[in-house]
Design a protein around this motif. Structure first.
Motif, short mmCIF file in Angstrom:
data_model
loop_
_atom_site.label_atom_id
_atom_site.label_comp_id
_atom_site.label_asym_id
_atom_site.label_seq_id
_atom_site.Cartn_x
_atom_site.Cartn_y
_atom_site.Cartn_z
N UNK A 75 7.37 16.11 108.46
CA UNK A 75 6.99 16.50 107.10
C UNK A 75 6.90 15.28 106.20
N UNK A 76 5.80 15.18 105.47
CA UNK A 76 5.65 14.15 104.44
C UNK A 76 5.76 14.85 103.09
N UNK A 77 6.73 14.44 102.28
CA UNK A 77 6.93 15.05 100.97
C UNK A 77 6.03 14.38 99.95
N UNK A 78 5.41 15.21 99.11
CA UNK A 78 4.46 14.73 98.10
C UNK A 78 4.95 15.18 96.74
N UNK A 79 5.18 14.21 95.83
CA UNK A 79 5.73 14.60 94.53
C UNK A 79 5.39 13.61 93.45
N UNK A 80 5.36 14.10 92.20
CA UNK A 80 5.13 13.24 91.05
C UNK A 80 6.43 12.55 90.64
N UNK A 81 7.54 12.98 91.23
CA UNK A 81 8.83 12.41 90.88
C UNK A 81 9.25 11.41 91.95
N UNK A 82 9.80 10.27 91.51
CA UNK A 82 10.15 9.24 92.47
C UNK A 82 11.57 8.74 92.35
N UNK A 86 15.63 12.52 94.23
CA UNK A 86 14.61 13.30 94.94
C UNK A 86 14.41 12.77 96.35
N UNK A 87 14.44 11.44 96.51
CA UNK A 87 14.30 10.86 97.84
C UNK A 87 15.47 11.28 98.73
N UNK A 88 16.68 11.18 98.18
CA UNK A 88 17.86 11.56 98.95
C UNK A 88 17.80 13.02 99.35
N UNK A 89 17.46 13.89 98.39
CA UNK A 89 17.37 15.31 98.68
C UNK A 89 16.33 15.59 99.76
N UNK A 90 15.18 14.93 99.64
CA UNK A 90 14.12 15.12 100.63
C UNK A 90 14.55 14.68 102.01
N UNK A 91 15.13 13.48 102.13
CA UNK A 91 15.55 12.98 103.43
C UNK A 91 16.69 13.82 104.01
N UNK A 92 17.60 14.30 103.15
CA UNK A 92 18.70 15.12 103.63
C UNK A 92 18.23 16.45 104.20
N UNK A 93 17.15 16.98 103.65
CA UNK A 93 16.62 18.26 104.15
C UNK A 93 15.74 18.09 105.38
N UNK A 94 15.43 16.83 105.74
CA UNK A 94 14.68 16.61 106.97
C UNK A 94 13.28 16.09 106.80
N UNK A 96 10.33 13.34 106.71
CA UNK A 96 10.10 12.12 107.48
C UNK A 96 9.55 10.97 106.65
N UNK A 97 8.84 11.30 105.57
CA UNK A 97 8.30 10.26 104.70
C UNK A 97 8.12 10.84 103.31
N UNK A 98 7.93 9.97 102.32
CA UNK A 98 7.89 10.39 100.93
C UNK A 98 6.79 9.63 100.21
N UNK A 99 5.85 10.35 99.60
CA UNK A 99 4.74 9.74 98.88
C UNK A 99 4.75 10.24 97.44
N UNK A 100 4.68 9.31 96.49
CA UNK A 100 4.75 9.66 95.08
C UNK A 100 3.35 9.75 94.46
N UNK A 101 3.11 10.80 93.69
CA UNK A 101 1.86 10.96 92.96
C UNK A 101 1.87 10.04 91.73
N UNK A 102 0.73 9.51 91.30
CA UNK A 102 -0.58 9.58 91.96
C UNK A 102 -0.60 8.68 93.19
N UNK A 103 -1.29 9.14 94.21
CA UNK A 103 -1.29 8.42 95.47
C UNK A 103 -2.72 8.08 95.90
N UNK A 104 -2.82 7.12 96.79
CA UNK A 104 -4.10 6.76 97.38
C UNK A 104 -4.32 7.65 98.61
N UNK A 105 -5.40 8.43 98.65
CA UNK A 105 -5.65 9.29 99.81
C UNK A 105 -5.73 8.49 101.11
#
Length: 224
Positions: A75-82, A86-94, A96-105
């Motif tokens: 799972x790659x998490x996509x969020x406007x919050x960085x 949020x990173x810790x919560x995302x990684x703790x729930x499993x 695999x990677x984290x991308x912050x909006x706005x992002x390059x497609x």
């Protein structure tokens, strides 16, 4: 061809990701909230999920937590919050990677490719053994870690990081080494991602957290 699930309540975001993913040759499915994503994951097999955090009905964190009960799909998490929380919560729930909006497609697609390559990798023959230190047991072949008889729940990335450090115990490992070996040369994050995973790994190891030694200005070393 890989099958991706794009989960975002914003139609334009889904369409943007879909456009680039289709160009890369991926098959696409979509969900507009976390509840739909969980249901789709129960009824379909995906190679990777791109998950937004802020969504109605069920947010990304809740969806990932439920999906991890029955699936290990990357799972790659996509969020406007960085923020680090949020990173810790995302990684703790499993996640695999984290991308912050706005992002390059294009960058997102490169991360998708990197995660897909890692998730499809096979284990090395040399890894098919046990590492035992007092109450800490690392079973490389089964991908199981236990602390004082209790199984420790780790994310796929945390497993890879721990396995690499244990296999190189006693050796000073630079940040660059750890990132290139665990994330790959095409990793586009920063040192904070490594530090966050180390923090989570230490937390999971409990009384054995001190086995991961910080080498100021260099990196880390696993020592017994």
């Amino acid at each position: 061809m890989s099958k991706l699930l794009i989960v975002d309540d914003e139609f334009r975001i889904r369409e943007l990701i879909k456009k680039y993913a289709l160009y890369e040759g991926h098959e696409i499915d979509e969900a507009e909230n976390g509840e739909q994503a969980v249901l789709k994951c129960r009824n379909n097999n995906y190679d990777l999920i791109i998950m937004d955090i802020m969504m109605p009905v069920l947010d990304g964190f809740g969806a990932v937590s439920q999906i991890r009960r029955f699936s290990t799909t990357p799972i790659i998490m996509l969020s406007a919050r960085g923020e680090e929380y949020d990173r810790l919560t995302g990684f703790e729930t499993g996640v695999d990677d984290y991308v912050v909006k706005p992002f390059s497609p294009k960058e997102l697609m490169m991360r998708v490719s990197a995660v897909l390559r890692r998730s499809g990798g096979s284990e090395k023959e040399d890894d098919k053994n046990l590492f035992v230190y007092k109450g800490l047991v690392v079973d490389f072949a089964a991908r199981v870690v236990t602390v004082d008889g209790e199984r420790v729940q780790l994310t796929p990335r945390e497993y890879e990081l721990l396995f690499y450090m244990v296999n190189n115990k006693g050796i000073a490992l630079t940040r660059e080494q750890l990132i290139s070996k665990v994330w790959g040369y095409d990793f586009y994050g920063d040192d904070r991602t490594l530090d966050t995973h180390i923090k989570l790994l230490r937390k999971a190891l409990g009384d054995y957290a001190s086995l991961i030694v910080t080498l100021r200005g260099v990196g880390y070393r696993f020592e017994t």
